[in-house]
Design an enzyme around this catalytic site. Structure first.
Site, mmCIF file in Angstrom:
data_model
loop_
_atom_site.group_PDB
_atom_site.id
_atom_site.type_symbol
_atom_site.label_atom_id
_atom_site.label_comp_id
_atom_site.label_asym_id
_atom_site.label_seq_id
_atom_site.Cartn_x
_atom_site.Cartn_y
_atom_site.Cartn_z
ATOM 1 N N TYR A 125 29.789 39.999 56.246
ATOM 2 C CA TYR A 125 28.795 38.977 55.893
ATOM 3 C C TYR A 125 28.369 38.119 57.076
ATOM 4 O O TYR A 125 27.568 37.206 56.914
ATOM 5 C CB TYR A 125 29.334 38.110 54.750
ATOM 6 C CG TYR A 125 29.395 38.873 53.452
ATOM 7 C CD1 TYR A 125 30.409 39.796 53.231
ATOM 8 C CD2 TYR A 125 28.442 38.700 52.461
ATOM 9 C CE1 TYR A 125 30.475 40.532 52.062
ATOM 10 C CE2 TYR A 125 28.495 39.433 51.293
ATOM 11 C CZ TYR A 125 29.505 40.341 51.100
ATOM 12 O OH TYR A 125 29.564 41.072 49.945
ATOM 13 N N LYS A 171 42.658 47.529 53.851
ATOM 14 C CA LYS A 171 42.519 48.951 54.143
ATOM 15 C C LYS A 171 43.031 49.158 55.571
ATOM 16 O O LYS A 171 42.340 49.731 56.438
ATOM 17 C CB LYS A 171 41.032 49.357 53.987
ATOM 18 C CG LYS A 171 40.779 50.851 54.033
ATOM 19 C CD LYS A 171 41.168 51.587 52.782
ATOM 20 C CE LYS A 171 40.964 53.075 52.940
ATOM 21 N NZ LYS A 171 41.549 53.880 51.856
ATOM 22 N N ASP A 204 41.220 50.758 47.640
ATOM 23 C CA ASP A 204 40.802 51.808 46.697
ATOM 24 C C ASP A 204 41.855 52.001 45.597
ATOM 25 O O ASP A 204 41.523 52.065 44.406
ATOM 26 C CB ASP A 204 40.511 53.127 47.432
ATOM 27 C CG ASP A 204 41.516 53.447 48.528
ATOM 28 O OD1 ASP A 204 42.359 52.583 48.827
ATOM 29 O OD2 ASP A 204 41.453 54.559 49.079
ATOM 30 N N ASP A 228 34.198 40.768 47.053
ATOM 31 C CA ASP A 228 32.932 40.807 46.319
ATOM 32 C C ASP A 228 32.961 41.972 45.312
ATOM 33 O O ASP A 228 32.662 41.820 44.123
ATOM 34 C CB ASP A 228 31.792 40.996 47.320
ATOM 35 C CG ASP A 228 30.432 40.689 46.736
ATOM 36 O OD1 ASP A 228 30.387 40.187 45.601
ATOM 37 O OD2 ASP A 228 29.420 40.966 47.399
ATOM 38 N N ASP A 232 33.491 41.823 40.932
ATOM 39 C CA ASP A 232 32.523 42.373 39.964
ATOM 40 C C ASP A 232 33.210 43.444 39.103
ATOM 41 O O ASP A 232 32.987 43.519 37.889
ATOM 42 C CB ASP A 232 31.312 42.985 40.664
ATOM 43 C CG ASP A 232 30.226 41.957 40.955
ATOM 44 O OD1 ASP A 232 30.576 40.765 41.077
ATOM 45 O OD2 ASP A 232 29.041 42.327 41.069
#
Ligand code: ATP
Length: 349
Positions: A125, A171, A204, A228, A232
């Site tokens: 971002y 990750k 993941d 983010d 969601d």
């Protein structure tokens, strides 16, 4: 008593369904008759199209002087329109480095009750994209100081709110430097909180486990983009974006918002579910030390949703304004049921 404290808030309705859901939240706030003064400020993409500014300097100043901001939604047009996102402008201007997203189910048979802490200022971002011969290249910035700041926020929240466990999501097996640093710093901070169990998950695998066994998570701590996406996805576990609130917290400022965007497909049709914005309002009231009132709002929402009085996104038939009226009715019934006793009200938690 919280009632003796006077507070000033700014409401930024923004774009799309933002004005509808903040109008609903404001009606709920007014019902509670708290010593809070409001100013409603213009800002967002529609305001930019009219004035050439995302938000005026005067409105931004009032936001900076407020005890808290309640934010509706922002439209992010695709492509390069020259528009600076109101959400990102506020996060930068007010140094809102921590994003807190609780995911709680109103379904009595569901055990989903977790909180996602998302670093809010860096990662992809930072929006530094460059042209390269065959496409584009982007910067993913992860710093020690920002990682430490969000880790402290998550672990201190866990301790203060009797949460048992924090899961660091990363990750680092692929992104060895950036995620590696985030992971290392989070574990360093964790060592100062021996009372909180610390775990780690690759992002993941975390998404898969979240869907298979959400009750195994308590507090999740992660970087900006992963946070983010995870929040969601987690919202889907409890009924979708219409139910997901969020807070953006800095050293001096705090902004509360629904996780959803401006939902242009339903904007202006009185169809939006205002619950996420009303839950964000409850988070704001907690931040302002009106904790009893925050519990009353959650209790009233729970009553409504459990008896099927919902908007269309949750399978009901109510319009935004009808849902708001039902909620206000429920809040008034609570007051009648419990008299003025805070103890009775707090049993609705
Ligand atoms: P952004 O990129 O800003 O997140 P988006 O268009 O990708 O925006 P949203 O605006 O959050 O995503 O909405 C996605 C879809 O979810 C909408 O088209 C709408 O159908 C539904 N939705 C989102 N919020 C609500 C809400 N409060 N009530 C009902 N439906 C909603």
């Amino acid at each position: 008593m919280s009632q003796n404290l006077s507070r000033k808030i700014c409401i930024l309705p923004g774009d799309g369904i933002g004005p509808e859901v903040t109008t609903s939240a404001l009606a709920v706030l007014r019902t509670l008759e708290l010593p809070i003064s409001f100013s409603i400020e213009a800002g967002g993409y529609e305001h930019y199209l009219e004035t050439g500014q995302t938000i005026s300097p005067a409105s931004l100043k009032r936001c900076m002087e407020a005890d808290a901001i309640l934010y509706g939604a922002n439209t992010n047009p695709a492509g390069d329109s020259g528009y600076q996102s109101l959400t990102l402008l506020l996060r930068d201007s007010l140094a809102l480095h921590g994003n807190i997203r609780p995911v709680l189910s109103f379904d009595p048979d569901s055990a989903v009750d977790l909180v996602i802490f998302r670093e809010n200022s860096e990662c992809l971002y930072v929006r530094e994209e460059r042209e390269i011969p065959d496409g584009y290249d982007a910067t993913r910035r992860i710093t020690r100081s920002a990682s430490e700041r969000i880790a402290r926020l998550a672990f201190s929240y866990a301790r203060e709110n009797s949460r048992r466990q924090v899961t660091i999501v990363h990750k680092a097996n692929v992104l060895r430097k950036t995620c590696g640093l985030f992971r290392e710093v989070c574990f360093q901070v964790a060592s100062e909180y021996p009372d909180i169990e610390v775990r780690e998950e690759l992002v993941d695998a975390c998404v898969m486990k979240l869907f298979l066994k959400p009750s195994s998570f308590d507090v999740l701590l992660t970087t900006n983009l992963f946070g983010d996406i995870l929040s969601d996805a987690a919202a889907a576990l409890v009924g979708g974006l219409g139910l997901a609130p969020g807070a953006n917290i800095g050293e001096r400022h705090a902004m509360f918002e629904p996780v959803h965007g401006s939902a242009p497909d339903i904007a202006g049709k009185n169809l939006a579910n205002p619950t996420a914005c009303i839950l964000a309002t409850a988070m704001m009231l907690e931040h302002l030390q009106f904790k009893v009132e925050a519990s009353r709002i959650r209790g009233a929402l729970k009553q409504l949703i459990q008896r099927g009085a919902t908007t269309r996104d949750l399978g009901g038939t109510l319009l935004t304004s009808e849902f708001t009226d039902e909620l206000i009715g429920e809040l008034r019934t609570q007051t009648v049921r419990s008299g003025s006793g805070d103890d009775q009200i707090s049993t609705l938690r």
